[in-house]
Design an enzyme around this catalytic site. Structure first.
Site, PDB file in Angstrom:
ATOM      1  N   CYS A   4      -3.343  21.067   9.415  1.00 36.39           N
ATOM      2  CA  CYS A   4      -2.575  22.951   9.298  1.00 36.39           C
ATOM      3  C   CYS A   4      -2.150  23.451  10.196  1.00 36.39           C
ATOM      4  O   CYS A   4      -2.180  22.931  11.689  1.00 36.39           O
ATOM      5  CB  CYS A   4      -4.565  23.438   8.485  1.00 36.39           C
ATOM      6  SG  CYS A   4      -4.748  23.115   7.302  1.00 36.39           S
TER       7      CYS A   4
ATOM      8  N   GLY B  64      -0.218  22.931   6.123  1.00 33.75           N
ATOM      9  CA  GLY B  64      -1.329  24.422   5.181  1.00 33.75           C
ATOM     10  C   GLY B  64      -1.185  25.365   5.748  1.00 33.75           C
ATOM     11  O   GLY B  64      -0.655  24.865   6.973  1.00 33.75           O
TER      12      GLY B  64
ATOM     13  N   ASN C  19      -6.950  28.233  10.847  1.00 30.20           N
ATOM     14  CA  ASN C  19      -6.485  27.354   9.552  1.00 30.20           C
ATOM     15  C   ASN C  19      -7.001  27.335   7.351  1.00 30.20           C
ATOM     16  O   ASN C  19      -8.293  28.654   7.953  1.00 30.20           O
ATOM     17  CB  ASN C  19      -6.694  25.553   9.900  1.00 30.20           C
ATOM     18  CG  ASN C  19      -8.558  25.402   9.946  1.00 30.20           C
ATOM     19  OD1 ASN C  19      -9.434  26.475   9.953  1.00 30.20           O
ATOM     20  ND2 ASN C  19      -8.443  24.362   9.215  1.00 30.20           N
ATOM     21  N   PRO C  20      -6.770  26.930   6.843  1.00 32.12           N
ATOM     22  CA  PRO C  20      -7.504  27.098   5.546  1.00 32.12           C
ATOM     23  C   PRO C  20      -8.176  27.199   5.389  1.00 32.12           C
ATOM     24  O   PRO C  20      -9.688  28.194   4.575  1.00 32.12           O
ATOM     25  CB  PRO C  20      -6.473  26.552   4.239  1.00 32.12           C
ATOM     26  CG  PRO C  20      -5.094  26.334   5.187  1.00 32.12           C
ATOM     27  CD  PRO C  20      -5.981  26.034   6.519  1.00 32.12           C
ATOM     28  N   CYS C  21      -9.213  25.929   6.049  1.00 30.15           N
ATOM     29  CA  CYS C  21     -11.194  25.989   5.714  1.00 30.15           C
ATOM     30  C   CYS C  21     -11.696  26.816   7.110  1.00 30.15           C
ATOM     31  O   CYS C  21     -13.154  27.067   7.119  1.00 30.15           O
ATOM     32  CB  CYS C  21     -10.974  24.711   6.012  1.00 30.15           C
ATOM     33  SG  CYS C  21     -10.468  24.025   4.547  1.00 30.15           S
ATOM     34  N   GLY C  22     -11.136  27.748   7.919  1.00 31.39           N
ATOM     35  CA  GLY C  22     -11.905  28.382   8.767  1.00 31.39           C
ATOM     36  C   GLY C  22     -12.367  27.464   9.716  1.00 31.39           C
ATOM     37  O   GLY C  22     -12.956  28.688  10.391  1.00 31.39           O
ATOM     38  N   GLU C  23     -11.909  26.007  10.176  1.00 30.63           N
ATOM     39  CA  GLU C  23     -13.075  25.996  11.227  1.00 30.63           C
ATOM     40  C   GLU C  23     -12.159  25.578  12.075  1.00 30.63           C
ATOM     41  O   GLU C  23     -12.506  25.122  13.351  1.00 30.63           O
ATOM     42  CB  GLU C  23     -14.018  23.800  11.327  1.00 30.63           C
ATOM     43  CG  GLU C  23     -12.604  23.535  11.231  1.00 30.63           C
ATOM     44  CD  GLU C  23     -11.892  22.809   9.459  1.00 30.63           C
ATOM     45  OE1 GLU C  23     -10.989  22.078   9.415  1.00 30.63           O
ATOM     46  OE2 GLU C  23     -11.539  24.216   9.125  1.00 30.63           O
TER      47      GLU C  23
ATOM     48  N   THR D 226     -14.103  18.469   5.253  1.00 33.74           N
ATOM     49  CA  THR D 226     -13.688  16.788   5.405  1.00 33.74           C
ATOM     50  C   THR D 226     -13.984  16.488   4.118  1.00 33.74           C
ATOM     51  O   THR D 226     -14.593  15.021   3.184  1.00 33.74           O
ATOM     52  CB  THR D 226     -14.918  15.706   5.946  1.00 33.74           C
ATOM     53  OG1 THR D 226     -16.209  15.869   6.040  1.00 33.74           O
ATOM     54  CG2 THR D 226     -15.110  16.060   8.052  1.00 33.74           C
ATOM     55  N   GLY D 227     -13.256  17.147   3.166  1.00 34.37           N
ATOM     56  CA  GLY D 227     -13.822  17.044   1.392  1.00 34.37           C
ATOM     57  C   GLY D 227     -13.193  15.631   1.341  1.00 34.37           C
ATOM     58  O   GLY D 227     -13.296  15.081   0.342  1.00 34.37           O
ATOM     59  N   THR D 228     -12.056  15.769   1.436  1.00 30.60           N
ATOM     60  CA  THR D 228     -11.702  14.195   0.947  1.00 30.60           C
ATOM     61  C   THR D 228     -11.874  13.281   1.494  1.00 30.60           C
ATOM     62  O   THR D 228     -12.019  11.892   1.447  1.00 30.60           O
ATOM     63  CB  THR D 228     -10.089  14.278   0.773  1.00 30.60           C
ATOM     64  OG1 THR D 228      -9.509  15.515   0.073  1.00 30.60           O
ATOM     65  CG2 THR D 228      -9.326  13.036   0.083  1.00 30.60           C
ATOM     66  N   ILE D 229     -11.685  13.199   3.244  1.00 38.00           N
ATOM     67  CA  ILE D 229     -11.907  11.527   3.577  1.00 38.00           C
ATOM     68  C   ILE D 229     -13.726  11.485   3.553  1.00 38.00           C
ATOM     69  O   ILE D 229     -14.176  10.184   3.831  1.00 38.00           O
ATOM     70  CB  ILE D 229     -12.278  11.932   5.328  1.00 38.00           C
ATOM     71  CG1 ILE D 229     -12.138  13.340   5.981  1.00 38.00           C
ATOM     72  CG2 ILE D 229      -9.838  11.596   5.616  1.00 38.00           C
ATOM     73  CD1 ILE D 229     -12.167  12.860   7.597  1.00 38.00           C
TER      74      ILE D 229
END
Length: 572
Positions: free
Chosen positions: A88, A117, A268-272, A435-438
């Protein structure tokens, strides 16, 4: 080390649909080992005489799933495709001119086309209903332009397994803040955006004092309202639809290692990862379950030394990625090379605590999490110092002012002394991503900092062709426990799921780790559908009081299951 087989169907599917290289001729990588080899070889190509040694080290980190880099690295490294290896970006500052707005739209489209992203601060755009300076046309406001971006994203990312992701933020004193807060009340609107309000300390103070609040643009006051009315509007929208989130921007900037050169307004889109204009996410996560010894036994323990030994190679890996990656825009390359940011974090905390017999909401669990993050932080910073001695410090380093930053001053004294003597390679080193996908690729360990979602649930994913596939999945620790109990049908005694926790437990874990993370933490605070609104409101005040950089909530509702559903898991 030998590559263990994926032990879940969903891990195999994710590798095949997202990370396995398939050439234009239809020739595909035959095994996950081939993927690890491709990525390790690419990362090691930035090395000199020791290239083969580092390639072996990088391969071993990934092959037994101790460490996985961000998905764009897994998918793109070594493929020779024109893709970015950064998940991202935060894009350039928007300017309140039509030509500049659509130039920014083009930059976003080019970035998303190459796999990144994007995040934007829409605050520079004039409010709805005001006159444009030169044409006397009436401005349509930031939210209207967000819809243009949303349509672009839907078009660019209309096929394939990767869904487009964007972040939009707006200052809490912008005259259109009410429109922004309500923008996603219709759940079909702006579906490619995550939205967060930039909340200042001044607003929180005005809410506490029940004071008035001025909405301004370009130094001109547009409207005065009661601060608590605005705050209630924001909280009500989050209660009903889980958006917008909140970014405590003053805390973000106070804690920024590069406080002396940049102001951070979005993530970034997930905020971290709060980022400056054209900044990029360079992410990697340790799989904490891989460091648990003798799980579910009286002698169960976490191997801190083994984790410590892995960190320097991971730092070097991600630093190499900066030089290896392609960039959609020259400004993105320039910013990455100026600061050499990376975000090392972890996944599997919830699963790890269960393997050790520690309830997620207990003091021992938080103490262990602090020890783990301290190991990652201190070892990563020392590795960056050593890498800086070898390759040179990041170009934006002003050692005197860098050492004055609050985060750096919390480092151990001897580590600060090393930075003072030698500098360091990277301006930022830690972030905890979702880490949703990994985490699914790692055989369904719990994601990021989160507790276990459910012992068993259903997950819907996109295939390479854009179709949807639904999988029955089981948490890694729960499955391992049943296997070791020779087919037992219950769940481990220490199991604590996201819906079992009160909000204070979520906040306590995030607050315990935030002082050890130089960027941000992606964390969702789950609350039940019948959670009282007044208690929901206190979550945000508590998050600000605890020094968090942001807060996101999710209130369970029958029509908001999305891609994850507890389905009919039962507590066997």
């Amino acid at each position: 080390m030998n590559q263990p087989p994926f032990t879940t169907a969903i891990a195999q599917h994710i590798w095949e649909s997202k990370y396995r290289l398939v050439t234009e001729a239809g020739i595909a990588e035959s095994t996950p080992a081939a993927t690890w080899e491709r990525v390790a070889s690419a990362a090691a190509s930035a090395e000199g005489a020791d290239r083969s040694r580092w390639q072996a080290n990088f391969h071993d980190l990934m092959a037994d799933l101790r460490f996985l880099p961000g998905g764009r690295i897994l998918a793109g490294a070594g493929t020779q495709r024109r893709v970015t290896l950064f998940n991202c970006f935060v894009m350039g500052l928007l300017r309140d001119e039509m030509a500049a707005i659509f130039e920014a739209l083009k930059e976003g489209a080019l970035t998303m086309q190459e796999g990144g992203g994007v995040g934007y601060d829409f605050s520079p755009l004039r409010p709805r209903g005001t006159a444009a300076r030169e044409t006397a046309n009436i401005a349509s406001g930031p939210v209207s332009f967000m819809r243009v971006w949303d349509s672009m994203c839907a078009t660019i990312c209309s096929t394939g397994s990767r869904r487009g992701a964007m972040m939009a933020t707006l200052r809490c004193d912008h005259p259109d803040i009410g429109d922004f807060i309500a923008a996603k009340n219709d759940r079909q609107s702006l579906s490619h955006f995550n939205c967060s309000v930039q909340v200042t300390d001044a607003l929180m103070d005005a809410v506490a004092r029940d004071a008035d609040w001025d909405l301004t643009f370009a130094g001109h006051a547009h409207k005065k309202l009661r601060a608590r009315d605005l705050w209630r509007e924001l909280i009500q929208a989050a209660y009903q639809g889980s958006e917008p989130g909140v970014l405590f921007v003053d805390q973000i900037n106070r804690e920024n290692n590069l406080w002396y050169r940049e102001t951070l307004n979005t993530t970034n889109p997930c905020g971290e990862v709060p980022l400056p204009p054209y900044g990029a996410c360079n992410l990697g996560s340790f799989n904490l379950t891989a460091f648990v010894r003798d799980p579910f036994s009286n002698g169960a323990r976490f191997d801190q030394e083994a984790l410590k030994n892995c960190v320097p190679a991971a730092v070097r890996f991600l630093d190499n990625i900066i030089d290896l990656s392609k960039f959609p825009l020259p400004a993105q390359r320039a910013e990455a090379e100026m600061t050499r940011r990376m975000g090392l974090g972890f996944m599997g905390l919830g699963s790890t605590l269960l393997m050790l017999g520690l309830p997620y909401d207990g003091n021992q669990a938080r103490a262990l999490a602090v020890q783990i993050m301290t190991t990652i932080r201190d070892t990563a910073y020392l590795a960056s110092v050593e890498l800086g001695r070898e390759r040179g410090s990041f170009r934006a380093l002003d050692q005197t002012r860098f050492l004055q930053g609050p985060f750096i001053q919390r480092l151990p004294g001897d580590l600060q002394a090393e930075v003072r003597r030698h500098g360091l390679r990277n301006s930022h080193l830690t972030a905890i991503a979702p880490t949703g996908t990994i985490s699914l690729l790692a055989n369904n360990v719990s994601s990021g900092i989160e507790p276990i979602f459910e012992p068993r649930y259903q997950r819907t994913l996109r295939t390479r062709t854009g179709d949807l596939a639904t999988f029955d999945v089981e948490d890694h620790a729960c499955r391992l426990w049943r296997e070791r109990q020779r087919g037992a049908t219950g769940d481990p005694p220490a199991l604590t799921t996201a819906r079992d926790l009160v909000p204070d437990a979520h906040l306590a874990m995030q607050a315990a780790l935030q002082p050890l993370v130089d960027q941000g933490i992606s964390k969702t605070i789950n609350v039940p559908e019948d959670f009282p609104l007044d208690r929901f409101t206190s979550i945000y005040a508590d998050a600000h009081r605890l020094g968090l950089k942001g807060v996101t909530t999710f209130r369970a509702q029958p029509d908001r299951r999305g891609v994850i559903s507890a389905g009919n898991p039962g507590r066997r």
